[in-house]
Design a protein around this motif. Structure first.
Motif, short mmCIF file in Angstrom:
data_model
loop_
_atom_site.label_atom_id
_atom_site.label_comp_id
_atom_site.label_asym_id
_atom_site.label_seq_id
_atom_site.Cartn_x
_atom_site.Cartn_y
_atom_site.Cartn_z
N UNK A 18 0.83 -1.21 0.00
CA UNK A 18 0.00 0.00 0.00
C UNK A 18 0.87 1.26 0.00
N UNK A 19 1.97 1.20 0.72
CA UNK A 19 2.90 2.34 0.74
C UNK A 19 3.43 2.61 -0.66
N UNK A 20 3.83 1.56 -1.35
CA UNK A 20 4.35 1.73 -2.71
C UNK A 20 3.28 2.27 -3.64
N UNK A 21 2.06 1.75 -3.50
CA UNK A 21 0.94 2.16 -4.34
C UNK A 21 0.62 3.65 -4.15
N UNK A 22 0.68 4.13 -2.91
CA UNK A 22 0.32 5.51 -2.60
C UNK A 22 1.54 6.44 -2.56
N UNK A 23 2.69 5.90 -2.96
CA UNK A 23 3.94 6.67 -2.98
C UNK A 23 4.27 7.24 -1.60
N UNK A 24 4.13 6.40 -0.58
CA UNK A 24 4.43 6.76 0.80
C UNK A 24 5.78 6.17 1.18
N UNK A 25 6.62 6.98 1.74
CA UNK A 25 7.90 6.51 2.26
C UNK A 25 7.60 5.81 3.60
N UNK A 26 7.72 4.49 3.63
CA UNK A 26 7.37 3.70 4.81
C UNK A 26 8.64 3.19 5.45
N UNK A 27 8.91 3.66 6.67
CA UNK A 27 10.17 3.35 7.37
C UNK A 27 9.92 2.50 8.60
N UNK A 28 10.91 1.68 8.92
CA UNK A 28 10.90 0.87 10.14
C UNK A 28 12.23 1.04 10.83
N UNK A 29 12.20 1.59 12.03
CA UNK A 29 13.40 1.75 12.85
C UNK A 29 13.28 0.79 14.03
N UNK A 30 14.01 -0.32 13.96
CA UNK A 30 13.89 -1.41 14.92
C UNK A 30 15.29 -1.87 15.30
N UNK A 31 16.01 -1.06 16.10
CA UNK A 31 17.42 -1.35 16.37
C UNK A 31 17.69 -2.62 17.19
N UNK A 32 16.73 -3.03 18.04
CA UNK A 32 16.95 -4.21 18.88
C UNK A 32 15.84 -5.23 18.64
N UNK A 33 16.08 -6.16 17.74
CA UNK A 33 15.05 -7.14 17.37
C UNK A 33 14.88 -8.24 18.42
N UNK A 34 15.61 -8.16 19.52
CA UNK A 34 15.45 -9.15 20.59
C UNK A 34 14.42 -8.71 21.64
N UNK A 35 13.86 -7.51 21.49
CA UNK A 35 12.87 -7.02 22.45
C UNK A 35 11.65 -7.93 22.49
N UNK A 36 11.03 -8.04 23.67
CA UNK A 36 9.86 -8.91 23.84
C UNK A 36 8.70 -8.11 24.43
N UNK A 37 7.50 -8.65 24.22
CA UNK A 37 6.28 -8.03 24.72
C UNK A 37 5.38 -9.11 25.32
N UNK A 38 4.66 -8.76 26.38
CA UNK A 38 3.79 -9.72 27.05
C UNK A 38 2.46 -9.90 26.31
N UNK A 39 1.83 -8.80 25.90
CA UNK A 39 0.51 -8.88 25.27
C UNK A 39 0.63 -8.62 23.77
#
Length: 110
Positions: A18-39
């Motif tokens: 959808x980002x490509x279709x709408x010409x939206x710059x879609x970014x992901x900043x995820x420096x620590x992929x070992x982070x965890x979440x309970x819910x």
């Protein structure tokens, strides 16, 4: 506890076309992929809801996801968030900032 990468990565991939279709710059900043979440299910629902709204309000803009310990922030440069949507996000215990000329920033804390 579940790794955030199992939640964030599929959602990012889902919205990328959808980002490509709408010409939206879609970014992901995820420096620590070992982070965890309970819910994980709750986080996934909130993140998808926020991104749907961000992509609906944006064209030729940018949408970014920032992942940090204890929170995920979504920023966009689209049009101002309407009052009804803003209040609905606040009811979900989300931190919402939306200003003309600056876009919208919504933070999910966990």
């Amino acid at each position: 506890m579940e790794r955030l990468s199992k939640i964030i990565q599929p959602i990012y991939q889902k919205f990328l076309p959808e980002a490509k279709k709408k010409n939206i710059c879609f970014n992901l900043d995820f420096p620590d992929t070992t982070l965890k979440v309970a819910n994980a299910c709750d986080l996934e629902k909130k993140l998808s809801k926020i991104l749907k709204v961000a992509f609906k309000r944006s064209t030729n803009e940018s949408v970014s996801i920032f992942v940090h310990p204890g929170k995920v922030t979504i920023k966009d440069t689209g049009i101002l968030l309407d009052n009804v949507t803003r209040e609905n996000f606040k009811k979900d215990n989300l931190e919402v900032k939306s200003r003309i000329g600056f876009g919208t920033e919504i933070t999910i804390k966990f």
